[in-house]
Design an enzyme around this catalytic site. Sequence first.
Site, PDB file in Angstrom:
ATOM      1  N   GLY A   1      -5.316  -7.882   8.174  1.00 49.47           N
ATOM      2  CA  GLY A   1      -6.615  -8.595   7.370  1.00 49.47           C
ATOM      3  C   GLY A   1      -5.934  -9.912   6.873  1.00 49.47           C
ATOM      4  O   GLY A   1      -4.790 -10.217   6.982  1.00 49.47           O
TER       5      GLY A   1
ATOM      6  N   GLY B   1      -6.716 -13.108   4.289  1.00 53.06           N
ATOM      7  CA  GLY B   1      -7.144 -13.668   3.039  1.00 53.06           C
ATOM      8  C   GLY B   1      -6.857 -15.011   2.714  1.00 53.06           C
ATOM      9  O   GLY B   1      -6.290 -15.877   3.668  1.00 53.06           O
ATOM     10  N   GLY B   2      -7.205 -15.606   1.509  1.00 52.84           N
ATOM     11  CA  GLY B   2      -7.041 -16.978   1.156  1.00 52.84           C
ATOM     12  C   GLY B   2      -5.395 -17.413   1.192  1.00 52.84           C
ATOM     13  O   GLY B   2      -5.310 -18.542   1.376  1.00 52.84           O
ATOM     14  N   MET B   3      -4.609 -16.641   0.916  1.00 51.01           N
ATOM     15  CA  MET B   3      -3.153 -16.756   0.347  1.00 51.01           C
ATOM     16  C   MET B   3      -2.346 -16.610   1.943  1.00 51.01           C
ATOM     17  O   MET B   3      -1.014 -17.035   1.850  1.00 51.01           O
ATOM     18  CB  MET B   3      -2.731 -16.169  -0.681  1.00 51.01           C
ATOM     19  CG  MET B   3      -3.242 -16.593  -1.938  1.00 51.01           C
ATOM     20  SD  MET B   3      -2.501 -15.812  -3.448  1.00 51.01           S
ATOM     21  CE  MET B   3      -3.400 -14.142  -3.283  1.00 51.01           C
TER      22      MET B   3
ATOM     23  N   VAL C   1      -2.120 -10.155   6.335  1.00 55.06           N
ATOM     24  CA  VAL C   1      -1.394  -9.093   6.070  1.00 55.06           C
ATOM     25  C   VAL C   1      -1.133  -8.172   7.291  1.00 55.06           C
ATOM     26  O   VAL C   1      -2.324  -8.123   8.241  1.00 55.06           O
ATOM     27  CB  VAL C   1      -2.291  -8.269   5.058  1.00 55.06           C
ATOM     28  CG1 VAL C   1      -1.751  -6.952   4.766  1.00 55.06           C
ATOM     29  CG2 VAL C   1      -2.411  -9.012   3.819  1.00 55.06           C
TER      30      VAL C   1
ATOM     31  N   LYS D   1       2.689  -9.062   3.957  1.00 51.33           N
ATOM     32  CA  LYS D   1       2.009 -10.229   3.601  1.00 51.33           C
ATOM     33  C   LYS D   1       2.698 -11.478   3.732  1.00 51.33           C
ATOM     34  O   LYS D   1       3.605 -11.621   2.981  1.00 51.33           O
ATOM     35  CB  LYS D   1       1.210  -9.963   2.081  1.00 51.33           C
ATOM     36  CG  LYS D   1       0.202 -11.099   1.859  1.00 51.33           C
ATOM     37  CD  LYS D   1      -0.780 -10.769   0.754  1.00 51.33           C
ATOM     38  CE  LYS D   1      -1.897 -11.962   0.683  1.00 51.33           C
ATOM     39  NZ  LYS D   1      -2.912 -11.505  -0.365  1.00 51.33           N
TER      40      LYS D   1
ATOM     41  N   ASP E   1      -6.052 -12.624 -10.181  1.00 54.87           N
ATOM     42  CA  ASP E   1      -6.980 -12.679  -8.986  1.00 54.87           C
ATOM     43  C   ASP E   1      -7.835 -11.408  -8.694  1.00 54.87           C
ATOM     44  O   ASP E   1      -7.644 -10.748  -7.525  1.00 54.87           O
ATOM     45  CB  ASP E   1      -5.927 -13.104  -7.652  1.00 54.87           C
ATOM     46  CG  ASP E   1      -6.864 -13.465  -6.581  1.00 54.87           C
ATOM     47  OD1 ASP E   1      -8.145 -13.943  -6.716  1.00 54.87           O
ATOM     48  OD2 ASP E   1      -6.499 -13.518  -5.268  1.00 54.87           O
TER      49      ASP E   1
HETATM   50  N1  LIG Z   1      -0.982  -2.898   1.104  1.00 52.81           N
HETATM   51  C1  LIG Z   1      -1.996  -2.987   2.008  1.00 52.81           C
HETATM   52  N2  LIG Z   1      -2.122  -1.886   3.001  1.00 52.81           N
HETATM   53  C2  LIG Z   1      -3.023  -1.811   3.800  1.00 52.81           C
HETATM   54  N3  LIG Z   1      -3.887  -2.794   3.957  1.00 52.81           N
HETATM   55  C3  LIG Z   1      -3.975  -3.817   3.286  1.00 52.81           C
HETATM   56  C4  LIG Z   1      -2.803  -4.009   2.293  1.00 52.81           C
HETATM   57  N4  LIG Z   1      -3.006  -5.158   1.676  1.00 52.81           N
HETATM   58  C5  LIG Z   1      -4.209  -6.078   2.108  1.00 52.81           C
HETATM   59  N5  LIG Z   1      -4.593  -5.048   3.121  1.00 52.81           N
HETATM   60  C6  LIG Z   1      -5.602  -5.430   4.209  1.00 52.81           C
HETATM   61  O1  LIG Z   1      -5.471  -6.902   4.324  1.00 52.81           O
HETATM   62  C7  LIG Z   1      -6.780  -7.580   4.027  1.00 52.81           C
HETATM   63  C8  LIG Z   1      -6.502  -8.977   3.653  1.00 52.81           C
HETATM   64  O2  LIG Z   1      -5.808  -8.995   2.471  1.00 52.81           O
HETATM   65  P1  LIG Z   1      -5.424 -10.292   1.719  1.00 52.81           P
HETATM   66  O3  LIG Z   1      -5.112  -9.824   0.292  1.00 52.81           O
HETATM   67  O4  LIG Z   1      -4.707 -11.223   2.557  1.00 52.81           O
HETATM   68  O5  LIG Z   1      -7.023 -10.955   1.298  1.00 52.81           O
HETATM   69  P2  LIG Z   1      -7.805 -11.045   0.404  1.00 52.81           P
HETATM   70  O6  LIG Z   1      -7.499  -9.893  -0.670  1.00 52.81           O
HETATM   71  O7  LIG Z   1      -9.267 -11.162   0.938  1.00 52.81           O
HETATM   72  O8  LIG Z   1      -7.738 -12.695  -0.158  1.00 52.81           O
HETATM   73  P3  LIG Z   1      -6.513 -13.109  -1.133  1.00 52.81           P
HETATM   74  O9  LIG Z   1      -5.621 -13.793  -0.144  1.00 52.81           O
HETATM   75  O10 LIG Z   1      -7.196 -13.991  -1.998  1.00 52.81           O
HETATM   76  O11 LIG Z   1      -5.782 -11.957  -1.638  1.00 52.81           O
HETATM   77  C9  LIG Z   1      -7.405  -6.685   2.829  1.00 52.81           C
HETATM   78  O12 LIG Z   1      -8.901  -6.833   2.613  1.00 52.81           O
HETATM   79  C10 LIG Z   1      -7.054  -5.407   3.283  1.00 52.81           C
HETATM   80  O13 LIG Z   1      -7.715  -4.921   4.230  1.00 52.81           O
HETATM   81 MG   LIG Z   2      -5.835  -9.640  -1.529  1.00 52.90          MG
END
Ligand SMILES: Nc1ncnc2c1ncn2[C@@H]1O[C@H](COP(=O)(O)OP(=O)(O)OP(=O)(O)O)[C@@H](O)[C@H]1O
Ligand SMILES: [Mg+2]
Length: 427
Positions: free
Chosen positions: A157, A159-161, A164, A179, A274
């Site tokens: 996935g 996200g903003g930062m 992953v 990440k 967050d």
């Molecule tokens: N530890 C993890 N194990 C499995 N999947 C994960 C894990 N962490 C994140 N993900 C997956 O990756 C996606 C993206 O996570 P990410 O934290 O980058 O995005 P976000 O939470 O939407 O934004 P932000 O960057 O603000 O946290 C999540 O929605 C999740 O599906």
């Molecule tokens: Mg996140």
Amino acid sequence: MAKILVVDDAPDLRDNVVVLLKLDKHVVDEAERATDALAFLGQGEYDLLVLDWELPDMSGVDLCRQYRADGGTGGVLIVSGRSSAVDKSDALDAGADDYVTKPYSVRELRSRVNALLRRTSGAATSRRTEQTLQKLPVASYSGQTLSDRYLIHEMLGKGGMGVVYRAEHVHLKRVVAVKVLNKNNVIDDRDVRRFKSEAQITSRLSHPALVQVYDFGFTDDDSPFIVMEYLQGKTLAEILRDAGRVYYPTAISICITLCEALAHAHENKLVHRDIKPSNVMISGSPQQPTVKLLDLGLSKLLMPSPETEELTIRGEIFGSPLYMSPEQWLTRPVDERSDMYSMGCLLYEILTGEVPFKGSGFMDTGFKHMNEFPRLLREICPEANIPGPLEELTLKLLAKNPDHRVQTMTELKNLLLYIPLPKDSRA
Ligand SMILES: Nc1ncnc2c1ncn2[C@@H]1O[C@H](COP(=O)(O)OP(=O)(O)OP(=O)(O)O)[C@@H](O)[C@H]1O
Ligand SMILES: [Mg+2]
């Protein structure tokens, strides 16, 4: 970039050395005891060992002797409070290459490490340095091995930062999530130092409802990354997309678990900053869901040093607009009550399917968080039969003034436990 093992039973001293070495882009493992160090050494060769003399199970000098007897060829630097000539010669006779006495200056330690690496740099080190020079593609790390140990598989996935990935620790054969953070958030050495110390604090926390952070490092193109427990399940954001909203007894049970996790973080002086549905992972059965909170303190990891006041100069806001507290919008110092506000936004959304404040754009959303009152929950979805006390509690969490919110996560948990539930939902 060299591979270095630091062995010291004093966590603060060990941390200092580890941070210093990681700052110089070395790959560092750390051990508290000689037996743990031997386990690391059994898995592969190191370019350098930094050994404290006084260890709980075996002296650093004996450890060095054993390392040499086992055929270890890396450099060995002994760090010790003992300053007599006899002690120094004992250490060198045991196979150490250099010796530094405590208290040492950071500058001296760094110079000694660099001098030793110059002398002992073998093929392994130069191979890694070559790899460093080959810039990785910015868009994807899939197929790459980060820090010589995390083999990156597919993207999970974005996200903003950052992005992953699912990854594998190549030595321990453990599946992890990595990440990789956007590197343009980290601009100078001071930010890098801050990232490291914050990441260390985060990784020291352990709670069943907090995703475990195992490690952190930098990619070959200097993007910071964190390594964490790999979770299977769906985020609350995905659940909301599929189901619209969450039945209120389930919402209460999820929030109670989040309160426990956050109470633990707050006791350790960490504010999440967050909290939002995409940072909550749900797995297991609907009757007995396992709840894990992600990204604790991560937005702070990416913040510039406070003393530079660059936050406003760069015009960057760290957090997600729909869940950010008024004090975050005002870039005022935040405490755990800011998390309370974001919990209020999350609770409001999972109960009703709508966020409390959403403007036509970024600043408009901020204006609403700072000035407007949210709609009553019962107006949005009367059919959800949300109990009055739960609605009141949710709105209280959304108070503009932190003093008017519920003050601690433990208090919130206790208030949630008092909300009457329908008979069919009791465990
Ligand atoms: N530890 C993890 N194990 C499995 N999947 C994960 C894990 N962490 C994140 N993900 C997956 O990756 C996606 C993206 O996570 P990410 O934290 O980058 O995005 P976000 O939470 O939407 O934004 P932000 O960057 O603000 O946290 C999540 O929605 C999740 O599906
Ligand atoms: Mg996140």
